[in-house]
Design a protein around this motif. Structure first.
Motif, PDB file in Angstrom:
ATOM      1  N   SER A  37      97.753  -9.725 -78.148  1.00  0.00           N
ATOM      2  CA  SER A  37      98.151  -9.620 -76.738  1.00  0.00           C
ATOM      3  C   SER A  37      96.952  -9.490 -75.810  1.00  0.00           C
ATOM      4  O   SER A  37      97.035  -9.811 -74.616  1.00  0.00           O
ATOM      5  N   ASN A  38      95.826  -8.999 -76.320  1.00  0.00           N
ATOM      6  CA  ASN A  38      94.644  -8.834 -75.481  1.00  0.00           C
ATOM      7  C   ASN A  38      94.038 -10.179 -75.062  1.00  0.00           C
ATOM      8  O   ASN A  38      93.210 -10.238 -74.153  1.00  0.00           O
ATOM      9  N   ASP A  42      97.796 -11.378 -68.048  1.00  0.00           N
ATOM     10  CA  ASP A  42      98.936 -10.472 -67.792  1.00  0.00           C
ATOM     11  C   ASP A  42     100.215 -11.212 -67.425  1.00  0.00           C
ATOM     12  O   ASP A  42     101.295 -10.893 -67.939  1.00  0.00           O
ATOM     13  N   TYR A  43     100.127 -12.202 -66.499  1.00  0.00           N
ATOM     14  CA  TYR A  43     101.380 -12.824 -66.040  1.00  0.00           C
ATOM     15  C   TYR A  43     102.068 -13.610 -67.149  1.00  0.00           C
ATOM     16  O   TYR A  43     103.276 -13.769 -67.156  1.00  0.00           O
ATOM     17  N   TYR A  46     103.568 -10.678 -69.784  1.00  0.00           N
ATOM     18  CA  TYR A  46     104.799 -10.007 -69.340  1.00  0.00           C
ATOM     19  C   TYR A  46     105.864 -11.007 -68.882  1.00  0.00           C
ATOM     20  O   TYR A  46     107.047 -10.675 -68.852  1.00  0.00           O
ATOM     21  N   SER A  57     105.999 -14.631 -74.674  1.00  0.00           N
ATOM     22  CA  SER A  57     105.869 -13.582 -73.657  1.00  0.00           C
ATOM     23  C   SER A  57     106.803 -12.441 -74.037  1.00  0.00           C
ATOM     24  O   SER A  57     107.771 -12.632 -74.789  1.00  0.00           O
ATOM     25  N   LYS A  73     108.250  -8.987 -64.394  1.00  0.00           N
ATOM     26  CA  LYS A  73     107.274  -8.178 -63.673  1.00  0.00           C
ATOM     27  C   LYS A  73     107.681  -6.715 -63.597  1.00  0.00           C
ATOM     28  O   LYS A  73     106.866  -5.846 -63.277  1.00  0.00           O
ATOM     29  N   TYR A  76     105.775  -4.814 -66.153  1.00  0.00           N
ATOM     30  CA  TYR A  76     104.365  -4.819 -65.742  1.00  0.00           C
ATOM     31  C   TYR A  76     104.129  -3.798 -64.630  1.00  0.00           C
ATOM     32  O   TYR A  76     103.144  -3.034 -64.663  1.00  0.00           O
ATOM     33  N   TRP A  79     104.287  -0.245 -65.947  1.00  0.00           N
ATOM     34  CA  TRP A  79     103.068   0.060 -66.712  1.00  0.00           C
ATOM     35  C   TRP A  79     101.906   0.392 -65.760  1.00  0.00           C
ATOM     36  O   TRP A  79     101.133   1.322 -66.004  1.00  0.00           O
ATOM     37  N   ARG A  80     101.838  -0.326 -64.647  1.00  0.00           N
ATOM     38  CA  ARG A  80     100.792  -0.028 -63.658  1.00  0.00           C
ATOM     39  C   ARG A  80     101.020   1.338 -63.019  1.00  0.00           C
ATOM     40  O   ARG A  80     100.059   2.074 -62.771  1.00  0.00           O
TER      41      ARG A  80
END
Length: 615
Positions: A37-38, A42-43, A46, A57, A73, A76, A79-80
């Protein structure tokens, strides 16, 4: 003990528990797709914005396990929130269970009991949240109303969870027989006496954000039958809009759905209250200050007529009034009648250098008055115009006025003495001079009265009966027909008049809105003040007598408006009930006439001669 049902619909997780949930989702993603996943942006990881739906995804994984189509999103963003220091993470609606189902758990409790990622401290913290009753299912249900596209009333429903500081706002649009639904979910940003909500598109099924601020009052006061607030967002043309919205409380979500989703009639009180309470910012950027609006470039005309004026008005009840008018550079206007009635308003500049229109109200806002001022620059001494409205409660008056700038008045004349002389015997030098101008303006000579002020020509009861009787007789659908003088083209508009006095006129792509008023003696006035939500003026005066749309083939009158060159224009017009045609032709056939000879012949059958000979 805690009740597991408390988490139904909304779930609040301890921040570390959410982190473990997120960690387990990432772990399953790596195993399922055999990918690190790294290495994924990001888009895509997720599943939001311009991600490729064919590639792996987390959204794709969760959707397949739940047979749902979720907003990628959402995870995401949560998580932020956690990474930015949030100690509690709230999951709403389907997100409160979908993540657990995707991992093979029945619910959050199954996750807490069986997940290898959860330790005893995590369990203790999460069960502590449940026991403190942070989650509340107390909800309030409202049906909302606001002015939407084409000035139609849009029904909505609002569900408020004060304990959770959550709001769900659902909008319903009817297009013919099809119902479209738009759902917003938001969080209350502040709760004192005002609820402020930001609806993010990521948490909704729309492509745009919205904002709402509602006066809620004291949170402890339970009896709130109505709430009022404002909204801000975008219309279908992506133009910024805002306006007032009214919410009426109901007892249940069932009653809420029944009212909000129906096509039934809306209270005329609500429709009247909300009318014109919508602001639209057009999607055109002004390049200079004179392009702020369609009439900004004409502000110099206001400066030309600014000043202090004295004069007289002649009313339809044959009463002569002494008036003072002050016009400011900004367009503000103050009017004093007989030294005891005070009005104020703003001049609306028409798209030419001649006509100024203003709606004024008294200091206590109980009396309303409209004036149209002729600012002809060739007239150096006088300003003339027309007025209609109420000088006193329960009465309507209309007439003409003529005023003179005090700079033009001989300094030897004492204006106060002039007014006293007028009050005593209706005679003074100033009055005589201006009265001649008024007579010249009038189509019918005004008979000078020797007696003092008379009572208004309509008392309150007569006015109500007159308006009600006239609207009952003439409401319905009409064709407005006239012949354009320059091109001899026959113009056909459609008009609808309802029982509340609201009038709508359609002409090609233009929609005009305004009102219908009746006057003593069988006169009907149709006043259209907006064109496609922009200021405009189109007035029609029709003689209806004692007839109705059923007894008369047509009504004849005069229309005053601006032509394509923005010059004042007047035409003889015919107002014809649509039911005079539908007995013979369908609506489609009438549209297809295209003002041709067949249409003209049909008009002549019912006595309407547009000046064009039939073959």
């Amino acid at each position: 003990m805690f009740d597991k049902n408390r988490t139904k619909g909304t779930l609040i997780l301890d921040g570390d528990v959410f982190s473990k949930l997120h960690q387990e989702l990432i772990s399953k993603f790596r195993v399922k797709y055999e990918i690190d996943s790294n290495l994924i942006i990001d888009y895509q990881l997720y599943g939001f914005n311009n991600f490729d739906e064919k590639l792996p995804s987390i959204k794709k994984m969760i959707d397949s396990e739940n047979n749902l189509y979720l907003n990628g999103k959402y995870l995401y963003n949560k998580w932020r929130f956690y990474k930015n220091g949030s100690k509690l993470i709230k999951l709403s609606r389907e997100f409160s269970f979908a993540y657990f189902h995707a991992l093979g758990y029945k619910d959050v409790y199954d996750f807490l009991d069986r997940s290898e990622f959860i330790n005893d401290k995590d369990r203790s913290n999460q069960y502590g949240i449940f026991e403190k009753k942070i989650i509340s299912n107390d909800k309030e249900f409202y049906v909302g109303y606001y002015i939407g596209e084409n000035k139609s009333i849009i029904k909505t429903k609002l569900t408020v969870s004060i304990g959770l500081k959550e709001v769900e706002w659902v909008l319903y649009y009817w297009e013919d027989s099809k119902l479209s639904t738009f759902v917003y979910h938001g969080t209350i940003l502040d709760l004192r006496s005002v609820i402020t909500v930001l609806f993010r598109k990521e948490n909704s099924n729309t492509d745009r954000d919205a904002y709402m601020s509602i006066y809620y009052g004291n949170e402890k006061v339970m009896h709130k039958p109505f709430l009022k607030g404002i909204y801000a967002g975008y219309d279908f043309n992506v133009q910024p809009v805002s306006g007032e919205i009214v919410f009426q409380r109901v007892s249940s979500t069932t009653e809420q759905d029944e009212i909000a989703q129906s096509k039934g009639e809306i209270s005329p009180v609500l429709e009247n209250y909300l009318y014109n309470k919508r602001l639209i910012i057009q999607n055109l950027l002004p390049q200079n200050i004179l392009e702020l609006s369609s009439y900004s470039q004409y502000m110099n005309n206001v400066e030309r007529i600014q000043g202090y004026y004295y004069g007289f008005s002649s009313a339809s009840n044959e009463q002569i009034n002494f008036i003072k008018i002050t016009i400011f550079k900004s367009g503000k206007i103050k009017l004093i009648i007989n030294n005891n009635l005070y009005f104020s308003g703003l001049l609306q500049i028409d798209n030419n250098d001649l006509i100024f229109i203003s709606k004024l109200e008294s200091l206590d806002r109980k009396l309303k008055l409209s004036i149209a001022l002729n600012g002809n620059p060739e007239e150096k001494l006088f300003l003339t115009g027309y007025f209609m409205g109420a000088f006193e409660l329960g009465s309507i008056n209309a007439g003409k006025f003529c005023i003179m700038n005090i700079k033009s008045i001989d300094k030897k004349i004492n204006l106060q003495d002039e007014f006293l002389q007028f009050e005593n015997n209706n005679s003074s030098f100033l009055y005589s001079d201006l009265f001649k101008k008024l007579i010249a303006l009038s189509e019918v000579k005004i008979e000078k009265k020797d007696n003092k002020k008379e009572t208004s020509f309509l008392n309150n009861e007569n006015l109500k009966k007159e308006q009600s009787n006239a609207l009952n007789r003439i409401y319905g659908d009409y064709y407005l027909i006239y012949q354009e003088k320059e091109s001899e083209k026959n113009i056909v508009n459609e008009i609808n008049i309802n029982l509340e006095g609201k009038a709508i006129m359609k002409q090609d792509q233009f929609i005009y809105s305004g009102n219908a008023l009746s006057f003593s003696g069988g006169l009907l006035s149709l006043n259209f003040t907006t064109q496609n939500d922009s200021p405009f003026y189109f007035q029609i005066m029709i003689f209806i007598g004692k007839h109705s749309s059923e007894t008369a083939n047509y009504f004849k009158g005069v229309a005053n408006f601006l032509n394509n060159d923005l010059r004042p224009t007047s035409y003889t017009v015919f107002l014809i009930p649509k039911n005079k045609f539908v007995n013979t032709y369908s609506e489609k056939e009438i549209e297809d006439f295209n003002y041709n000879q067949v249409f003209i012949t049909e008009l002549m059958k019912i006595g309407v001669d547009l000046g064009v000979k039939s073959e």
